[in-house]
Design a protein around this motif. Structure first.
Motif, PDB file in Angstrom:
ATOM      1  N   LEU A   1       1.296  -4.624  -8.188  1.00 38.16           N
ATOM      2  CA  LEU A   1       0.623  -4.085  -7.005  1.00 38.16           C
ATOM      3  C   LEU A   1      -0.862  -3.841  -7.206  1.00 38.16           C
ATOM      4  CD1 LEU A   1       3.313  -1.477  -5.845  1.00 38.16           C
ATOM      5  CD2 LEU A   1       3.016  -3.838  -5.087  1.00 38.16           C
ATOM      6  N   SER A   2      -1.408  -4.249  -8.325  1.00 43.53           N
ATOM      7  CA  SER A   2      -2.839  -4.067  -8.562  1.00 43.53           C
ATOM      8  C   SER A   2      -3.397  -5.304  -9.245  1.00 43.53           C
ATOM      9  CB  SER A   2      -3.096  -2.823  -9.419  1.00 43.53           C
ATOM     10  OG  SER A   2      -2.710  -3.048 -10.765  1.00 43.53           O
ATOM     11  N   ASP A   3      -4.703  -5.323  -9.422  1.00 41.27           N
ATOM     12  CA  ASP A   3      -5.368  -6.437 -10.097  1.00 41.27           C
ATOM     13  C   ASP A   3      -5.519  -6.188 -11.590  1.00 41.27           C
ATOM     14  OD1 ASP A   3      -5.679  -7.817  -7.718  1.00 41.27           O
ATOM     15  OD2 ASP A   3      -7.616  -6.904  -7.278  1.00 41.27           O
ATOM     16  N   ASP A   4      -4.976  -5.083 -12.078  1.00 38.20           N
ATOM     17  CA  ASP A   4      -5.132  -4.713 -13.486  1.00 38.20           C
ATOM     18  C   ASP A   4      -4.165  -5.524 -14.340  1.00 38.20           C
ATOM     19  OD1 ASP A   4      -5.625  -3.579 -15.887  1.00 38.20           O
ATOM     20  OD2 ASP A   4      -5.159  -1.526 -15.299  1.00 38.20           O
TER      21      ASP A   4
ATOM     22  N   LEU B   1       6.254   8.627  -9.449  1.00 43.39           N
ATOM     23  CA  LEU B   1       6.456   8.137 -10.810  1.00 43.39           C
ATOM     24  C   LEU B   1       5.346   8.578 -11.759  1.00 43.39           C
ATOM     25  CD1 LEU B   1       7.819   4.511 -10.256  1.00 43.39           C
ATOM     26  CD2 LEU B   1       9.077   6.662 -10.519  1.00 43.39           C
ATOM     27  N   GLY B   2       4.227   9.038 -11.200  1.00 45.89           N
ATOM     28  CA  GLY B   2       3.142   9.506 -12.039  1.00 45.89           C
ATOM     29  C   GLY B   2       2.384   8.396 -12.738  1.00 45.89           C
ATOM     30  N   VAL B   3       2.452   7.165 -12.207  1.00 45.48           N
ATOM     31  CA  VAL B   3       1.747   6.024 -12.773  1.00 45.48           C
ATOM     32  C   VAL B   3       0.639   5.624 -11.806  1.00 45.48           C
ATOM     33  CG1 VAL B   3       1.941   3.626 -13.530  1.00 45.48           C
ATOM     34  CG2 VAL B   3       3.805   5.225 -13.972  1.00 45.48           C
ATOM     35  N   ASP B   4      -0.576   5.671 -12.287  1.00 43.98           N
ATOM     36  CA  ASP B   4      -1.716   5.337 -11.440  1.00 43.98           C
ATOM     37  C   ASP B   4      -1.746   3.838 -11.185  1.00 43.98           C
ATOM     38  OD1 ASP B   4      -4.090   5.554 -10.007  1.00 43.98           O
ATOM     39  OD2 ASP B   4      -5.311   5.266 -11.799  1.00 43.98           O
ATOM     40  N   VAL B   5      -1.684   3.447  -9.926  1.00 42.95           N
ATOM     41  CA  VAL B   5      -1.727   2.036  -9.542  1.00 42.95           C
ATOM     42  C   VAL B   5      -2.981   1.825  -8.696  1.00 42.95           C
ATOM     43  CG1 VAL B   5      -0.516   0.130  -8.424  1.00 42.95           C
ATOM     44  CG2 VAL B   5       0.790   1.952  -9.527  1.00 42.95           C
ATOM     45  N   PRO B   6      -4.053   1.341  -9.290  1.00 40.38           N
ATOM     46  CA  PRO B   6      -5.281   1.141  -8.509  1.00 40.38           C
ATOM     47  C   PRO B   6      -5.098   0.069  -7.454  1.00 40.38           C
ATOM     48  CG  PRO B   6      -5.489   0.167 -10.702  1.00 40.38           C
ATOM     49  CD  PRO B   6      -4.210   0.936 -10.705  1.00 40.38           C
TER      50      PRO B   6
ATOM     51  N   LEU C   1       0.832  -1.207   0.000  1.00 36.99           N
ATOM     52  CA  LEU C   1       0.000   0.000   0.000  1.00 36.99           C
ATOM     53  C   LEU C   1       0.866   1.258   0.000  1.00 36.99           C
ATOM     54  CD1 LEU C   1      -2.766   1.394   0.290  1.00 36.99           C
ATOM     55  CD2 LEU C   1      -2.532   1.117   2.769  1.00 36.99           C
ATOM     56  N   VAL C   2       1.930   1.245   0.800  1.00 32.60           N
ATOM     57  CA  VAL C   2       2.861   2.381   0.819  1.00 32.60           C
ATOM     58  C   VAL C   2       3.481   2.587  -0.562  1.00 32.60           C
ATOM     59  CG1 VAL C   2       5.025   3.242   1.786  1.00 32.60           C
ATOM     60  CG2 VAL C   2       3.356   2.118   3.279  1.00 32.60           C
ATOM     61  N   GLU C   3       3.903   1.497  -1.197  1.00 27.87           N
ATOM     62  CA  GLU C   3       4.532   1.598  -2.509  1.00 27.87           C
ATOM     63  C   GLU C   3       3.559   2.119  -3.565  1.00 27.87           C
ATOM     64  OE1 GLU C   3       7.485   1.092  -4.386  1.00 27.87           O
ATOM     65  OE2 GLU C   3       8.196   1.630  -2.408  1.00 27.87           O
ATOM     66  N   ARG C   4       2.311   1.731  -3.476  1.00 26.53           N
ATOM     67  CA  ARG C   4       1.332   2.233  -4.440  1.00 26.53           C
ATOM     68  C   ARG C   4       1.237   3.750  -4.373  1.00 26.53           C
ATOM     69  NH1 ARG C   4      -1.303  -2.572  -3.553  1.00 26.53           N
ATOM     70  NH2 ARG C   4      -2.401  -1.793  -1.715  1.00 26.53           N
ATOM     71  N   HIS C   5       1.210   4.281  -3.161  1.00 24.59           N
ATOM     72  CA  HIS C   5       1.131   5.739  -3.015  1.00 24.59           C
ATOM     73  C   HIS C   5       2.402   6.414  -3.529  1.00 24.59           C
ATOM     74  CE1 HIS C   5      -2.711   5.946  -0.974  1.00 24.59           C
ATOM     75  NE2 HIS C   5      -2.325   5.044  -0.081  1.00 24.59           N
ATOM     76  N   LEU C   6       3.565   5.830  -3.256  1.00 22.57           N
ATOM     77  CA  LEU C   6       4.817   6.415  -3.727  1.00 22.57           C
ATOM     78  C   LEU C   6       4.908   6.392  -5.254  1.00 22.57           C
ATOM     79  CD1 LEU C   6       7.415   4.998  -1.169  1.00 22.57           C
ATOM     80  CD2 LEU C   6       6.642   7.362  -1.390  1.00 22.57           C
ATOM     81  N   VAL C   7       4.533   5.271  -5.848  1.00 22.06           N
ATOM     82  CA  VAL C   7       4.594   5.146  -7.307  1.00 22.06           C
ATOM     83  C   VAL C   7       3.642   6.132  -7.967  1.00 22.06           C
ATOM     84  CG1 VAL C   7       4.063   3.610  -9.233  1.00 22.06           C
ATOM     85  CG2 VAL C   7       5.399   2.762  -7.307  1.00 22.06           C
TER      86      VAL C   7
END
Length: 261
Positions: free
Chosen positions: A238-241, A89-94, A79-85
């Motif tokens: 980090l996502s289900d996509d 990095l400007g990449v949306d990670v749902p 979860l922390v990494e998703r927010h940092l990315v």
């Protein structure tokens, strides 16, 4: 991200490459590459400590709650990494589905263990160690070299030693072009050799500074590209996509069908 071409819309454009030095995104991605090293060390030490403490004690049941705790910790760090990315990095990670948050204790544990995201996030966190180390070395080395070259006019005449480029062995570059003309072969060959470049005047220092700006331009674009690629990897792990995988598989199949024709 569109369903048809989820990656194509985010590929760097020529305009973004040319404007890299004046855009905030490459610098934010450079910040991520810088902090990825200490974060990777923290993730690796914490998770390895947890795994080595939990796995050997599973047979005596003490390790079962420890293993569950390690997996929950991995989900929290993910979860922390998703927010940092997303932020750097400007990449949306749902966020993936958190099915283990509902049901009885047994149902939650089973959902946590069988969830794909649990294991992909764990793998991602372990991979941060190698990526962080490599990105840190690249970032520090390339930026230090570029900025040192850029600042050459400020110190070239006051440095205690010689300033310039002094390769261990002469660097040679040979370019040739030959065109058949009847029974003849017409062409030209140009050879360049550089043994060293000592900066001992202001014009030389300015030329060295221009080389530094060129290196900085290349470095920022490389940082931008590395950050973008890692962001796509983070999105996958980090996502289900899974649409990027489906798009890539379909693209490769299309290339293969075209080649077979």
């Amino acid at each position: 991200m569109s369903a048809g071409h989820p990656l194509r819309e985010r590929l760097p454009t020529l305009r973004s490459l040319l404007l890299a030095p004046v855009r905030p995104r490459p610098y934010l991605r450079a910040l991520y590459l810088f902090v990825a090293f200490p974060l990777g060390i923290v993730y690796f030490v914490v998770l390895v400590t947890g795994v080595t403490a939990a796995v050997p004690t599973v047979l005596v049941l003490v390790g079962v709650p420890l293993c569950v705790g390690v997996l929950l910790l991995a989900r929290g760090l993910g979860l922390v990494e998703r927010h940092l990315v997303t932020a750097l990095l400007g990449v949306d990670v749902p966020a993936p589905a958190y099915g283990f948050l509902e049901g009885s204790v047994r149902e939650r544990v089973v959902a946590l263990v069988v969830d794909r995201s649990t294991w992909t996030e764990l793998l991602y966190l372990f991979s941060m160690f190698g990526f962080g180390m490599g990105s840190f070395v690249f970032l520090v080395t390339s930026l230090a070299m570029s900025l040192t070259f850029v600042a050459t006019p400020l110190y070239y005449d006051s440095a205690p030693g010689r300033v310039g480029i002094f390769p261990g062995k002469p660097i040679g570059l040979t370019q040739s072009l030959y065109i058949p003309w009847g029974d003849l072969l017409v062409g030209a060959e140009v050879g360049l050799t550089m043994s060293e470049w000592a900066v001992d005047s202001l014009p030389d220092a300015m030329a060295m500074s221009l080389v530094g700006f060129a290196l900085l331009f290349v470095t920022l674009n490389l940082v931008d590209g590395i950050g973008w690629l890692w962001g796509q990897y983070a999105r996958l792990m980090l996502s289900d996509d899974l649409r990027p995988v489906a798009w890539l598989r379909g693209h490769l199949n299309g290339v293969g069908n075209t080649t077979n024709r």
